[in-house]
Design an enzyme around this catalytic site. Structure first.
Site, PDB file in Angstrom:
ATOM      1  NE  ARG A 122      -4.344  -1.694   1.248  1.00  0.00           N
ATOM      2  CZ  ARG A 122      -5.442  -1.943   1.978  1.00  0.00           C
ATOM      3  NH1 ARG A 122      -5.496  -0.996   3.265  1.00  0.00           N
ATOM      4  NH2 ARG A 122      -6.283  -2.548   1.290  1.00  0.00           N
ATOM      5  CD  GLN A 127      -2.720   5.637  -3.645  1.00  0.00           C
ATOM      6  OE1 GLN A 127      -2.319   6.889  -4.515  1.00  0.00           O
ATOM      7  NE2 GLN A 127      -3.108   6.358  -2.784  1.00  0.00           N
ATOM      8  CG  ASP A 130      -4.980  -1.548  -3.160  1.00  0.00           C
ATOM      9  OD1 ASP A 130      -5.389  -2.591  -2.297  1.00  0.00           O
ATOM     10  OD2 ASP A 130      -5.059  -0.379  -1.607  1.00  0.00           O
ATOM     11  CB  SER A 133      -8.292  -0.985  -2.402  1.00  0.00           C
ATOM     12  OG  SER A 133      -7.668  -0.366  -0.968  1.00  0.00           O
ATOM     13  CE1 TYR A 230      -4.696  -4.763   5.498  1.00  0.00           C
ATOM     14  CE2 TYR A 230      -2.049  -4.388   5.656  1.00  0.00           C
ATOM     15  CZ  TYR A 230      -3.303  -4.659   3.961  1.00  0.00           C
ATOM     16  OH  TYR A 230      -3.619  -4.964   3.261  1.00  0.00           O
TER      17      TYR A 230
END
Length: 379
Positions: A122, A127, A130, A133, A230
């Site tokens: 991440r 991005q 991902d 996500s 996380y």
């Protein structure tokens, strides 16, 4: 260079790993793209659209995978697919390796270079790659839609000549990507939304979406986040205090959506049978972690369970419930990653095995399991 996009072999998987848009981009990179007939049917992509984008339609998995240098999939390859894939091929998919050591070993023995998209770091550069996500975002949205479909009352407050209909009260447990999208969607539908998370940074995000944050905000709470963003496992003492607060709050809610997952571990139990029993008749719970053991006592994978007069929704593969949108985002994630492994001038595969994205995601290579989380202990 040949790139293969087989139809997903796992039952209940309607998504596809490429779209006409990404096929065009791969063709521009120098690939011959083979798409198995019907691969995109459940994502509303007709074969003709893949053909128009420059792909060749293959009759079956064998023809699709034959001599492919790169294979794109949603789920990890099956045993049959491994047998059809040539040694040295790059296979990029969501591999779901935890608890499936035999499947990881089988990929190594097949001689493929397997990349697990869910291990993408991440970082800013990654991005656009991902998949966690992109798919969680859709799952959070769909969770609210599924809940509203089972909730037999209106979601927004309605003021009518016949009286006022109160707004539904929605509580979202876990304010990661899925949770934040669930909050936003429930707010758009007019619900009164509250949310909780053990990460301090989540409070500001929750409140920015117009929801109220619910948590025991003590010293442990303020340190409850890993460097990777996380949630950490909390102490038993904190869990007890938080559970007491949550139990009181849940009893007043109409809809609860749970999204809590810890990578590589079973989903934490957030709602017990007593909390479920405390809810009003007709209340709905959506357990988005049901595939990892579930956050809710009584949730059943692939079922809408009933506990008294409360429904507990445990749909599997929630992003797949809106496959057309999910495939569009997932395919772009895969293209963004695959593109980094291509020499555009030479139109050739050129994997930089020292690239941090490659090192983070490669599971198997040259007949060996190489990812540190799964490689055999050689000490």
């Amino acid at each position: 260079m040949k790139l293969a996009v087989p139809r997903e072999s796992e039952a209940g998987e309607p998504r596809v790993a490429a779209t006409p848009d990404t096929v065009k981009r791969f063709v521009a990179l120098g690939f011959d793209v083979a798409v198995e007939k019907g691969a995109g049917a459940l994502s509303r992509i007709p074969d003709a659209d893949f053909e128009a984008a420059g792909a060749t339609l293959a009759a079956d998995a064998k023809a699709t995978l034959a001599d492919a240098d790169v294979v794109l999939k949603v789920r990890r390859p099956s045993t049959d697919e491994l047998g059809l894939t040539k040694k040295g091929a790059l296979v990029i998919a969501s591999m779901d390796p935890y608890g499936h050591d035999d499947a990881v070993k089988a990929m190594a023995e097949a001689g493929i270079a397997a990349f697990a998209m869910e291990f993408m770091p991440r970082i800013t550069r990654a991005q656009s790659m991902d998949v966690l996500s992109s798919q969680a975002n859709l799952a959070g949205y769909q969770a609210v839609i599924d809940a509203s479909a089972e909730y037999d009352r209106a979601m927004p407050m309605m003021m009518t000549a016949a009286g006022t209909v109160p707004a539904a009260r929605v509580f979202v447990m876990g304010a990661g990507v899925a949770g934040l999208q669930a909050i936003a969607t429930a707010r758009r539908l007019g619900a009164v939304v509250t949310a909780t998370d053990v990460r301090p940074a989540a409070k500001e995000q929750v409140e920015s979406l117009g929801a109220k944050f619910v948590a025991v905000e003590d010293d442990e709470f303020k340190q409850a986040e890993t460097a990777g963003g996380y949630a950490k496992e909390m102490s038993d003492e904190y869990k007890k205090k938080q559970n007491e607060l949550v139990a009181t709050h849940i009893a007043k809610q109409d809809i609860v959506i749970t999204t809590a997952l810890i990578p590589g571990r079973p989903a934490p139990k957030l709602i017990d049978a007593a909390m479920v029993a405390s809810m009003k008749p007709g209340s709905v719970i959506v357990d988005l972690a049901v595939e990892r053991g579930g956050n809710v006592e009584g949730s059943k994978p692939g079922k809408i369970a009933k506990s008294g007069d409360v429904k507990i929704i445990g749909h599997l593969n929630v992003p797949g419930r809106i496959a057309a949108s999910a495939s569009t985002l997932y395919a772009k994630n895969l293209f963004a990653f695959a593109e980094t492994m291509i020499d555009k001038e030479a139109k050739a595969i050129a994997v930089n095995w020292d690239d941090e994205l490659v090192k983070a995601t490669v599971l198997t290579r040259d007949g060996q399991v190489v990812h540190p989380a799964f490689a055999p202990d050689t000490k």
